[in-house]
Design a protein around this motif. Structure first.
Motif, PDB file in Angstrom:
ATOM      1  N   ASN A  54       0.565  -1.367  -0.268  1.00 56.61           N
ATOM      2  CA  ASN A  54       0.097   0.141   0.077  1.00 56.61           C
ATOM      3  C   ASN A  54       0.545   1.504   0.327  1.00 56.61           C
ATOM      4  O   ASN A  54       0.674   1.895  -0.814  1.00 56.61           O
ATOM      5  N   GLY A  60      -5.613  -0.462  -3.827  1.00 56.14           N
ATOM      6  CA  GLY A  60      -6.202  -0.260  -4.850  1.00 56.14           C
ATOM      7  C   GLY A  60      -5.286  -0.858  -6.279  1.00 56.14           C
ATOM      8  O   GLY A  60      -6.043  -1.000  -7.785  1.00 56.14           O
ATOM      9  N   ASN A  61      -4.142  -0.267  -6.081  1.00 59.13           N
ATOM     10  CA  ASN A  61      -3.016  -0.309  -7.277  1.00 59.13           C
ATOM     11  C   ASN A  61      -2.568  -1.768  -7.118  1.00 59.13           C
ATOM     12  O   ASN A  61      -1.353  -1.689  -7.782  1.00 59.13           O
ATOM     13  N   TRP A  62      -2.368  -2.707  -6.847  1.00 55.49           N
ATOM     14  CA  TRP A  62      -2.682  -4.212  -6.462  1.00 55.49           C
ATOM     15  C   TRP A  62      -3.004  -5.207  -6.341  1.00 55.49           C
ATOM     16  O   TRP A  62      -4.491  -4.503  -5.678  1.00 55.49           O
ATOM     17  N   ASP A  63      -3.733  -6.187  -6.394  1.00 57.03           N
ATOM     18  CA  ASP A  63      -4.304  -7.254  -5.815  1.00 57.03           C
ATOM     19  C   ASP A  63      -3.330  -8.506  -6.418  1.00 57.03           C
ATOM     20  O   ASP A  63      -2.917  -9.112  -6.727  1.00 57.03           O
ATOM     21  N   THR A  64      -4.149  -9.528  -5.160  1.00 57.08           N
ATOM     22  CA  THR A  64      -4.035 -10.845  -5.446  1.00 57.08           C
ATOM     23  C   THR A  64      -4.687 -12.118  -6.469  1.00 57.08           C
ATOM     24  O   THR A  64      -6.382 -11.509  -5.855  1.00 57.08           O
ATOM     25  N   ASP A  65      -4.469 -12.955  -6.682  1.00 55.78           N
ATOM     26  CA  ASP A  65      -5.346 -14.308  -6.901  1.00 55.78           C
ATOM     27  C   ASP A  65      -4.790 -15.392  -6.570  1.00 55.78           C
ATOM     28  O   ASP A  65      -3.830 -15.449  -6.239  1.00 55.78           O
ATOM     29  N   LEU A  94       0.823 -12.751  -7.572  1.00 50.09           N
ATOM     30  CA  LEU A  94       0.606 -10.955  -7.222  1.00 50.09           C
ATOM     31  C   LEU A  94       0.741  -9.958  -8.600  1.00 50.09           C
ATOM     32  O   LEU A  94       1.174 -10.309  -9.279  1.00 50.09           O
ATOM     33  N   THR A  95      -0.347  -8.670  -8.599  1.00 46.45           N
ATOM     34  CA  THR A  95      -0.546  -7.745  -9.616  1.00 46.45           C
ATOM     35  C   THR A  95      -0.332  -6.810  -8.886  1.00 46.45           C
ATOM     36  O   THR A  95      -1.011  -6.079  -8.175  1.00 46.45           O
ATOM     37  N   LYS A  97      -0.192  -2.692 -10.638  1.00 53.63           N
ATOM     38  CA  LYS A  97      -0.390  -1.792 -11.450  1.00 53.63           C
ATOM     39  C   LYS A  97       0.104  -0.283 -10.832  1.00 53.63           C
ATOM     40  O   LYS A  97       0.858  -0.223 -10.024  1.00 53.63           O
ATOM     41  N   HIS A 106       3.564  -9.153 -13.146  1.00 51.52           N
ATOM     42  CA  HIS A 106       2.551 -10.352 -12.423  1.00 51.52           C
ATOM     43  C   HIS A 106       3.548 -11.261 -11.683  1.00 51.52           C
ATOM     44  O   HIS A 106       4.626 -11.366 -11.843  1.00 51.52           O
ATOM     45  N   THR A 136       1.757 -14.944  -0.489  1.00 51.65           N
ATOM     46  CA  THR A 136       1.626 -13.732  -0.780  1.00 51.65           C
ATOM     47  C   THR A 136       3.260 -12.975  -0.855  1.00 51.65           C
ATOM     48  O   THR A 136       3.437 -12.177  -1.823  1.00 51.65           O
TER      49      THR A 136
END
Length: 297
Positions: A54, A60-65, A94-95, A97, A106, A136
């Motif tokens: 963060n 909001g400029n990174w996320d995980t799947d 991990l993506t 942005k 990624h 993660t």
């Protein structure tokens, strides 16, 4: 005469990390963010890893799947009916942005984690959460020293990646800020280190290389909390410990009896550190008041 149409040129959407983000990624990791287990192995905590994503990339400029979450095994202990050993395998992507919402990269990684000698429900919860958290953290490591890359070099905290050949062009906002700083005589390419004021991290959960997930091995959660409180040397550390205690209580990991035991240790230690701070403050005031008297002698 044929009618002609004129297409308005569409403004290209900016793309890429900011220069200040690259400069931050090239900084060495702050020692306060580094944890060491009883064997001397270095790591960062799972909560610090998320917090730093963060700090560097923004909410909001990174996320995980969660690409995979598999139960490897569950086995009831023959020597202790009602106690279970459970292992989960997790693979996380991990993506990351840029500030404009463009996907930049990624990273994928995974792990298998085991919880031993727990009740059946706790064993599944601990093993599953630990596998996801560690996967993660490992997926974040390619982002460099700020995410623990240098720690793999025998706990090195100096920068392992101290430069890069690829730098983004400055944005109009960065150019304007630099020109304004030059006009004021304070031009500098070096932004404030966003990790400079992070308090000393305290591990109370199940972090990589510092989490015996066996109820018969390693100290209990209560013991780890009390040890952390006893070892605290500043009010900032006590605040960090208090925040994590609150999180453990909210998650239902601390019984009422243990909560009272923690309070019996936490509050006296906090009062002691407050007294030490106040004494030092008064001594400083006395010293400052004495300076004019010495000057007049």
């Amino acid at each position: 005469m044929l009618a002609t149409t004129t297409k308005l040129a569409r403004k290209l959407r900016p793309r890429g990390f900011l220069r200040k983000q690259i400069r931050q990624l090239l900084k060495p990791i702050a020692p306060e963010r580094v944890m060491r287990d009883g064997k001397g192995h270095s790591h960062i905590t799972q909560q610090d890893n998320l917090a730093h994503l963060n700090r560097v990339f923004g909410f909001g400029n990174w996320d995980t799947d969660l690409l995979r979450l598999d139960l490897v095994f569950e086995q009831e202990r023959t020597d202790k009916p009602g106690r279970w050993d459970v292992c989960y395998r997790a693979v996380v992507r991990l993506t990351v942005k840029d500030p404009y919402g463009n996907v930049m990269c990624h990273y994928e990684n995974g792990t298998a984690e085991t919880a031993q000698n727990q009740t059946r429900g706790d064993a599944h919860e601990l093993a599953m959460k630990s596998a996801i958290s560690v996967a993660t953290k490992r997926a974040s490591i390619p982002l460099g020293d700020q995410f623990g890359l240098s720690l793999y070099n025998k706990g090195q905290t100096s920068a392992l990646v101290d430069g890069t050949l690829v730098w983004p062009d400055p944005t109009p906002e960065e150019i304007a800020a630099h020109q304004a700083a030059q006009a004021g005589g304070t031009a500098s390419e070096e932004p404030e280190d966003i990790q400079a004021n992070v308090p000393q991290q305290v591990s109370l959960g199940y972090d990589e290389t510092d989490r015996p997930l066996n109820a018969d091995t390693g100290p209990s959660l209560l013991s780890r909390i009390i040890v952390a409180i006893s070892g605290a040397t500043s009010l900032d550390q006590m605040t960090a410990i208090g925040n994590q205690i609150d999180a453990e209580i909210a998650a239902g990991h601390v019984s009422k009896a243990d909560e009272q035991a923690i309070g019996a240790v936490f509050m006296p230690k906090r009062e002691l550190l407050l007294a030490v701070r106040d004494t030092a403050h008064r001594a400083n005031q006395v010293a400052q008041a004495a300076e004019p008297m010495k000057a007049g002698v």
